[in-house]
Design an enzyme around this catalytic site. Structure first.
Site, mmCIF file in Angstrom:
data_model
loop_
_atom_site.group_PDB
_atom_site.id
_atom_site.type_symbol
_atom_site.label_atom_id
_atom_site.label_comp_id
_atom_site.label_asym_id
_atom_site.label_seq_id
_atom_site.Cartn_x
_atom_site.Cartn_y
_atom_site.Cartn_z
ATOM 1 N N GLY A 258 0.868 -1.181 0.000
ATOM 2 C CA GLY A 258 0.000 0.000 0.000
ATOM 3 C C GLY A 258 0.898 1.221 0.000
ATOM 4 O O GLY A 258 2.000 1.181 -0.550
ATOM 5 N N CYS A 261 3.176 5.604 -2.440
ATOM 6 C CA CYS A 261 4.046 5.549 -3.620
ATOM 7 C C CYS A 261 3.754 4.377 -4.556
ATOM 8 O O CYS A 261 3.383 4.595 -5.712
ATOM 9 C CB CYS A 261 5.502 5.515 -3.189
ATOM 10 S SG CYS A 261 6.019 7.086 -2.465
HETATM 11 P P1 NAD Z 1 3.181 14.871 1.241
HETATM 12 O O1 NAD Z 1 1.743 14.904 0.899
HETATM 13 O O2 NAD Z 1 3.625 14.384 2.579
HETATM 14 O O3 NAD Z 1 3.800 16.340 1.061
HETATM 15 C C1 NAD Z 1 3.490 17.188 -0.010
HETATM 16 C C2 NAD Z 1 3.409 18.617 0.550
HETATM 17 O O4 NAD Z 1 3.277 19.522 -0.536
HETATM 18 C C3 NAD Z 1 2.201 18.829 1.456
HETATM 19 O O5 NAD Z 1 2.630 19.317 2.708
HETATM 20 C C4 NAD Z 1 1.363 19.865 0.705
HETATM 21 O O6 NAD Z 1 0.671 20.747 1.554
HETATM 22 C C5 NAD Z 1 2.429 20.568 -0.116
HETATM 23 N N1 NAD Z 1 1.897 21.284 -1.282
HETATM 24 C C6 NAD Z 1 0.970 20.841 -2.179
HETATM 25 N N2 NAD Z 1 0.734 21.792 -3.092
HETATM 26 C C7 NAD Z 1 1.541 22.838 -2.792
HETATM 27 C C8 NAD Z 1 1.747 24.122 -3.369
HETATM 28 N N3 NAD Z 1 1.074 24.492 -4.457
HETATM 29 N N4 NAD Z 1 2.637 24.943 -2.795
HETATM 30 C C9 NAD Z 1 3.312 24.567 -1.697
HETATM 31 N N5 NAD Z 1 3.172 23.367 -1.104
HETATM 32 C C10 NAD Z 1 2.282 22.515 -1.643
HETATM 33 O O7 NAD Z 1 3.873 14.032 0.091
HETATM 34 P P2 NAD Z 1 5.277 13.242 0.154
HETATM 35 O O8 NAD Z 1 5.053 11.879 0.702
HETATM 36 O O9 NAD Z 1 6.313 14.112 0.747
HETATM 37 O O10 NAD Z 1 5.563 13.069 -1.405
HETATM 38 C C11 NAD Z 1 5.967 14.144 -2.213
HETATM 39 C C12 NAD Z 1 6.462 13.592 -3.543
HETATM 40 O O11 NAD Z 1 7.614 12.770 -3.321
HETATM 41 C C13 NAD Z 1 5.452 12.706 -4.282
HETATM 42 O O12 NAD Z 1 5.603 12.895 -5.652
HETATM 43 C C14 NAD Z 1 5.880 11.306 -3.896
HETATM 44 O O13 NAD Z 1 5.523 10.358 -4.841
HETATM 45 C C15 NAD Z 1 7.380 11.455 -3.839
HETATM 46 N N6 NAD Z 1 8.070 10.478 -2.966
HETATM 47 C C16 NAD Z 1 7.532 10.163 -1.759
HETATM 48 C C17 NAD Z 1 8.199 9.268 -0.941
HETATM 49 C C18 NAD Z 1 7.630 8.868 0.403
HETATM 50 O O14 NAD Z 1 8.084 7.876 0.959
HETATM 51 N N7 NAD Z 1 6.661 9.597 0.954
HETATM 52 C C19 NAD Z 1 9.417 8.700 -1.349
HETATM 53 C C20 NAD Z 1 9.939 9.062 -2.580
HETATM 54 C C21 NAD Z 1 9.251 9.964 -3.384
#
Ligand code: NAD
Length: 432
Positions: A258, A261
């Site tokens: 789940g 990602c």
């Molecule tokens: P998340 O939802 O925890 O964080 C994203 C943040 O972006 C949120 O706090 C949100 O409020 C902010 N945001 C959204 N729109 C915005 C805007 N217009 N201006 C400013 N801030 C804004 O997501 P995450 O888990 O950190 O993932 C972020 C990216 O990284 C995704 O593409 C994800 O696929 C990738 N990623 C995640 C992981 C993981 O383990 N979580 C690992 C590798 C890659």
């Protein structure tokens, strides 16, 4: 020392920001969620990640890390700007890149001098080109900039360790000036840097996550065969994993993957392939097998209880994996919803994710520990493999349950031991 802006203060953005600050850079971390930024400015962390709070506190005090809800602040103050916003799935499986576009426009409007704009969010190939086009359209005048793809590979629960000790750093870059800046930024980590063009870097991220999903669905397919043949999938995985060409990681049979990602990245990769005229059948099967694992867990519960209606079912684990409070696309949430639809009463516990689960689920009796969950339940279902569950007092659990029934969706116990202790114990792929 570099001046770094990080846009998006979620799991990836906040960890990226604090780690760059710790490495001696001056970092400004932004989010459009004003509440989140207020919390961070007070020193509170909006989610659970081991070690993060201490590191943020240290770098806030040293003033190497500051927070703002205004993108303009980050663009003005920084030479390198990381885009770390969410890229969830659209209905059709494609990645919703609206936040990436919005941020790109805002960066363009605030730029006054050369910037390196780095996409760290997971995005499909050709997003770099679209970011470039957007910035060219929205910049006030012909200010120079470079777009770089620098996908993130951290794992929630070990995010800080992974950021400081990456297996490799992928930099998709098409200009030597930006490549030099990215190499300098990552030099203190002493990790291999793979430099590619932007599309290649974007594909590396989707290919890596999809391959891990392939491994999980592969071993789950083997588990389903083992269940039909009275064989043991753990031993199959152990022996397969000892082959250095295969490796043991991600060969854990269970209720499927789940999280925020794998499901969305597999979907987005299938969608991208189909847009380009390639039918990615392999990944379609991976997705189908993964969906099937949840039904298999549900059916094992049903087999054990006969009638689900009015039974009390104790759920152990709500987060999508251990050591995080992240419940996005968590198997537990889906299973609970399905069991409630079938008329079950649900008690549930998770060491970290109860607060987030309360926002998502209704009608669940949330408990303080595994024992309270077991008390007067007709069975216990393990959905997330927290160490706390591995170490619980099973004899106490047995006394508390109405019937000694455990359905283990993560294979955390040995079947022989559970039998010896007098449990009716069902797990995934350990034979008939
Ligand atoms: P998340 O939802 O925890 O964080 C994203 C943040 O972006 C949120 O706090 C949100 O409020 C902010 N945001 C959204 N729109 C915005 C805007 N217009 N201006 C400013 N801030 C804004 O997501 P995450 O888990 O950190 O993932 C972020 C990216 O990284 C995704 O593409 C994800 O696929 C990738 N990623 C995640 C992981 C993981 O383990 N979580 C690992 C590798 C890659």
């Amino acid at each position: 020392m570099h001046k770094v802006g990080v846009i998006g203060s979620g799991y990836v953005g906040l960890v990226t920001a604090v780690c760059f600050a710790e490495l001696g850079n001056k970092v400004i971390c932004v989010d459009n969620d004003k509440e989140k930024i207020k919390k961070l400015q007070r020193g509170a962390i909006p989610f659970f990640e081991p070690g993060l709070e201490e590191l943020v506190s240290k770098n806030r005090k040293a003033k190497s890390l500051v927070f703002s809800s205004n993108i303009k602040d980050a663009v003005t103050a920084s030479e390198v700007i990381f885009i770390c916003v969410g890229t969830p799935s659209n209905e059709d499986g494609s990645a919703d890149l609206s936040a990436v576009e919005k941020v790109s426009m805002e960066i363009a409007k605030s730029m006054k001098e050369y910037k390196v704009i780095v996409e760290k969010s997971t995005v499909p190939a050709e997003t770099g080109e679209k970011i470039t086009r957007t910035i060219e359209m929205y910049r006030a005048r012909k200010i120079d900039f470079d777009v770089v793809s620098n996908p993130e590979f951290l794992r929630e629960g070990q995010a800080i360790h992974d950021t400081f000790h990456p297996d490799r750093i992928v930099v998709g870059v098409e200009n030597p000036r930006a490549e030099r800046i990215m190499r300098e930024l990552y030099r203190p980590l002493k990790a291999p840097v793979i430099v590619t063009n932007i599309n290649t870097a974007e594909i590396i991220k989707h290919a890596s996550n999809s391959f891990l999903a392939v491994k999980i669905s592969f071993i789950n397919a083997i588990a389903n065969l083992c269940d039909r043949l009275n064989a043991n999938v753990d031993q199959v995985a152990e022996a397969m994993g000892m082959d250095s060409r295969i490796g043991r990681a991600f060969l854990n049979a269970g209720a499927g993957y789940g999280g925020s990602c794998f499901p969305k990245d597999v979907e987005a990769f299938i969608y991208l392939a189909s847009q380009k005229g390639y039918d990615f059948e392999l990944l379609k099967s991976v997705k189908r097998i993964n969906e099937g694992q949840k039904t298999i867990l549900f059916n094992k519960i049903k087999d054990a209880l006969w009638i689900i209606k009015n039974k009390t079912i104790g759920i152990l684990g709500l987060s999508f994996k251990p050591d995080t409070d992240d419940i996005r696309s968590s198997v537990a949430i889906e299973i609970i919803t399905k069991l409630q639809e079938a008329g079950a009463k649900i008690k549930a516990y998770d060491p970290q994710a109860v607060a987030k689960a309360k926002e998502k689920l209704s009608g669940v009796d949330f408990c303080r520990d595994a024992y309270e969950t077991a008390a007067n339940s007709d069975c216990l279902v393990i959905v997330t493999e927290w160490d706390e569950f591995r170490n619980m007092d099973l004899m106490k659990i047995k006394r508390l349950l109405r019937q000694p029934v455990i359905i283990d969706g993560r294979n955390i116990f040995k079947s022989s031991k559970m039998k010896q202790l007098g449990f009716t114990y069902k797990s995934i792929g350990r034979g008939l």
